[in-house]
Design a protein around this motif. Structure first.
Motif, PDB file in Angstrom:
ATOM      1  N   GLY A  51       1.352  -7.103   9.759  1.00 40.66           N
ATOM      2  CA  GLY A  51       2.462  -6.786   9.073  1.00 40.66           C
ATOM      3  C   GLY A  51       2.582  -6.225   7.659  1.00 40.66           C
ATOM      4  O   GLY A  51       3.658  -5.924   7.004  1.00 40.66           O
ATOM      5  N   HIS A  52       1.589  -6.383   6.994  1.00 38.38           N
ATOM      6  CA  HIS A  52       1.196  -6.078   5.687  1.00 38.38           C
ATOM      7  C   HIS A  52       1.607  -4.382   5.470  1.00 38.38           C
ATOM      8  O   HIS A  52       2.272  -3.997   4.581  1.00 38.38           O
ATOM      9  CB  HIS A  52      -0.204  -6.315   5.149  1.00 38.38           C
ATOM     10  N   GLY A  53       0.734  -3.526   6.103  1.00 40.36           N
ATOM     11  CA  GLY A  53       0.975  -2.239   6.105  1.00 40.36           C
ATOM     12  C   GLY A  53       2.489  -1.860   6.484  1.00 40.36           C
ATOM     13  O   GLY A  53       3.040  -0.842   5.711  1.00 40.36           O
ATOM     14  N   THR A  54       3.215  -2.385   7.329  1.00 39.54           N
ATOM     15  CA  THR A  54       4.492  -2.300   7.869  1.00 39.54           C
ATOM     16  C   THR A  54       5.643  -2.601   6.465  1.00 39.54           C
ATOM     17  O   THR A  54       6.370  -2.011   6.226  1.00 39.54           O
ATOM     18  CB  THR A  54       4.989  -3.017   8.965  1.00 39.54           C
TER      19      THR A  54
ATOM     20  N   ASN B   2      -1.111   5.092  -1.593  1.00 35.36           N
ATOM     21  CA  ASN B   2      -0.868   3.806  -1.574  1.00 35.36           C
ATOM     22  C   ASN B   2      -1.936   2.852  -1.290  1.00 35.36           C
ATOM     23  O   ASN B   2      -2.411   2.665  -0.084  1.00 35.36           O
ATOM     24  CB  ASN B   2       0.389   3.502  -1.381  1.00 35.36           C
ATOM     25  N   LEU B   3      -2.729   2.046  -2.047  1.00 37.56           N
ATOM     26  CA  LEU B   3      -3.623   1.080  -1.919  1.00 37.56           C
ATOM     27  C   LEU B   3      -3.046  -0.074  -2.127  1.00 37.56           C
ATOM     28  O   LEU B   3      -3.404  -0.722  -3.299  1.00 37.56           O
ATOM     29  CB  LEU B   3      -4.877   1.298  -2.376  1.00 37.56           C
ATOM     30  N   SER B   4      -2.288  -0.769  -1.402  1.00 32.98           N
ATOM     31  CA  SER B   4      -1.768  -2.013  -1.611  1.00 32.98           C
ATOM     32  C   SER B   4      -2.808  -3.183  -1.120  1.00 32.98           C
ATOM     33  O   SER B   4      -2.423  -4.309  -0.655  1.00 32.98           O
ATOM     34  CB  SER B   4      -0.436  -2.543  -0.997  1.00 32.98           C
ATOM     35  N   LEU B   5      -3.903  -2.769  -1.244  1.00 36.34           N
ATOM     36  CA  LEU B   5      -5.227  -3.684  -0.814  1.00 36.34           C
ATOM     37  C   LEU B   5      -6.280  -3.253  -1.726  1.00 36.34           C
ATOM     38  O   LEU B   5      -6.104  -2.497  -2.766  1.00 36.34           O
ATOM     39  CB  LEU B   5      -5.568  -3.545   0.565  1.00 36.34           C
ATOM     40  N   GLY B   6      -7.257  -4.190  -1.883  1.00 36.09           N
ATOM     41  CA  GLY B   6      -8.402  -3.985  -2.845  1.00 36.09           C
ATOM     42  C   GLY B   6      -9.679  -4.611  -2.460  1.00 36.09           C
ATOM     43  O   GLY B   6      -9.847  -5.444  -1.436  1.00 36.09           O
TER      44      GLY B   6
ATOM     45  N   VAL C 215       0.031   5.445   3.189  1.00 35.14           N
ATOM     46  CA  VAL C 215      -0.429   3.986   3.265  1.00 35.14           C
ATOM     47  C   VAL C 215      -1.620   3.598   3.903  1.00 35.14           C
ATOM     48  O   VAL C 215      -1.815   3.702   5.049  1.00 35.14           O
ATOM     49  CB  VAL C 215       1.007   3.249   3.434  1.00 35.14           C
ATOM     50  N   ILE C 216      -2.736   3.470   3.212  1.00 31.84           N
ATOM     51  CA  ILE C 216      -3.821   2.865   3.712  1.00 31.84           C
ATOM     52  C   ILE C 216      -4.182   1.451   3.847  1.00 31.84           C
ATOM     53  O   ILE C 216      -3.921   0.691   2.645  1.00 31.84           O
ATOM     54  CB  ILE C 216      -5.023   3.573   2.792  1.00 31.84           C
ATOM     55  N   ASP C 217      -3.896   0.995   4.916  1.00 36.77           N
ATOM     56  CA  ASP C 217      -3.337  -0.580   4.972  1.00 36.77           C
ATOM     57  C   ASP C 217      -4.044  -1.359   6.449  1.00 36.77           C
ATOM     58  O   ASP C 217      -5.026  -0.520   7.065  1.00 36.77           O
ATOM     59  CB  ASP C 217      -1.742  -0.716   4.690  1.00 36.77           C
ATOM     60  N   SER C 218      -3.018  -1.959   7.054  1.00 40.06           N
ATOM     61  CA  SER C 218      -3.230  -2.481   8.351  1.00 40.06           C
ATOM     62  C   SER C 218      -2.482  -1.949   9.415  1.00 40.06           C
ATOM     63  O   SER C 218      -2.608  -2.512  10.581  1.00 40.06           O
ATOM     64  CB  SER C 218      -2.924  -3.966   8.352  1.00 40.06           C
ATOM     65  N   GLY C 219      -2.056  -0.633   9.305  1.00 41.03           N
ATOM     66  CA  GLY C 219      -0.898   0.020  10.260  1.00 41.03           C
ATOM     67  C   GLY C 219       0.241  -0.168  10.016  1.00 41.03           C
ATOM     68  O   GLY C 219       0.888  -0.813   9.088  1.00 41.03           O
TER      69      GLY C 219
END
Length: 380
Positions: free
Chosen positions: A88-91, A150-154, A47-51
């Motif tokens: 909290g996004h990555g969590t 998973n890239l729930s960002l872009g 999960v590449i995200d905010s942590g």
């Protein structure tokens, strides 16, 4: 040039639900039956995200991971832990994949999988560095056992892709399957996630509990699959509690990634192309009989079709199904979400608080090359 990094907003705090109480979208997907066949065990999802913050419901399901957050110029010695999360996004995305439902949190679709957290500067004032951090994260994930990324960002079209595109290709060469959220920009189809346009990347849209495209979901020829994007527990903006909020294409992407983990858990010898192919073949196709449309792609992911009904043909291990799409199967209507006929997404309601571009960084970038959306597949 304006560069936007997409993330998540907050809602109202929700009381804790019973750990055994499944939400409607998982019940419709017949997940209790599916989990008896496969629960994601043996598969790592990056999960590449905010942590990822250490919260109840994720114990033993999150690997050490890494942070590629760039320190501020005035504090070059600062180091960031992958197990912290300002937004909290990555969590939230991690819990949607592997959570056990504790204290009102989400029930993950693949609770037996492991999440490899890769922290970036998304949601911070350093978000202009996300492009390079994301590229490093893709390579790290591929080198550290992630079969699903998973890239729930872009990033929007116009972001320099000179680092991201080669990193995507590297991860794919290592056998990883990459899912990228289409975005939550409704009718602004020119603001779709540029990463979803890259060859072999699965672009994911959002549908509601009935399988209809959600009003805010971005759409276009790069939409390949879709998943539920309605109300689920999401971490509140202070990341101290769970809030009920539309998960959008961020959530949908996490569920699609988790569906791939389920399939791979049952078929560990399959390649990324084969996993993608059966997900495409067994998706809940558009109700008008079309093979795909720009709102939901080939349809909503339905892992139970693969794991319970044994549908789908994995096909050639080295052939990208997005380059030569396999015919989607259209079984009789079931309890799973199916797709609605194509229609132009309605504008979001007034006051609708789910907005993807919550962080905008203005940077002066001189582009020697015009960056365009890359054609991902040929269609007949």
């Amino acid at each position: 040039m304006v560069v936007a990094v997409w993330a998540v907003s907050a809602g109202m705090v929700t009381p804790a639900a019973a750990d055994t109480e499944l939400p409607d979208h998982l019940t419709k997907m017949r997940m209790p039956e599916v989990w008896k066949v496969a629960d994601g065990t043996g598969v790592t999802v990056a999960v590449i995200d905010s942590g990822v913050k250490d919260v109840r419901g994720l114990e033993g399901r999150v690997l050490p991971g890494v942070s590629f957050m760039e320190p501020p110029a005035f504090r070059p010695d600062v180091q960031y832990s992958p197990h912290e999360d300002y937004t909290g996004h990555g969590t939230s995305m991690t819990a949607a994949i592997v959570g056990d439902g504790s204290e009102g949190g989400p029930h993950g679709l693949a609770p037996g999988a492991k999440v490899l957290p890769v922290r970036t500067s998304v949601g911070t004032h350093m978000a202009f560095a996300v492009g390079g951090e994301l590229a490093k994260g893709l390579r790290y994930a591929a080198d550290n056992g992630a079969r699903v990324i998973n890239l729930s960002l872009g990033v929007y079209p116009g972001w320099p892709m000179d680092k991201i595109k080669p990193a995507v290709e590297y991860a794919q060469s290592k056998g990883a399957l990459i899912f990228a959220a289409m975005g939550n920009n409704g009718e602004s189809s020119n603001l779709n996630n540029a990463i979803a346009a890259l060859p072999g990347v699965i672009g994911v849209g959002a549908v509601d509990i009935n399988g209809d495209p959600m009003p805010f979901t971005s759409y276009g020829p790069d939409t390949d699959l879709s998943a539920f994007g309605g109300k689920v527990p999401i971490r509140c903006k202070d990341n101290t509690a769970w809030c009920m909020k539309d998960g959008g294409t961020s959530l949908a992407t996490s569920l699609a990634s988790a569906a791939a983990a389920l399939v791979w858990s049952a078929h560990p010898d399959w390649t990324s192309h084969q996993v993608a192919r059966v997900l495409i073949q067994t998706a809940g196709a558009p109700r008008d009989g079309a093979q795909r449309n720009d709102w939901i792609g080939y349809g909503a992911v339905r892992p139970r079709m693969v794991l319970l009904d044994r549908a789908g043909e994995p096909g050639a291990p080295d052939t990208d199904p997005l380059a030569t799409p396999a015919a989607a199967q259209t079984p009789a209507p079931s309890a799973d979400p199916t797709a609605a006929p194509p229609h132009r997404a309605a504008a979001a309601e007034s006051g609708f608080s789910w907005q993807w571009p919550i962080l905008v960084a203005v940077v002066g970038v001189s582009l020697g090359l015009g960056i365009t959306m890359i054609v991902k597949r040929r269609r007949s």
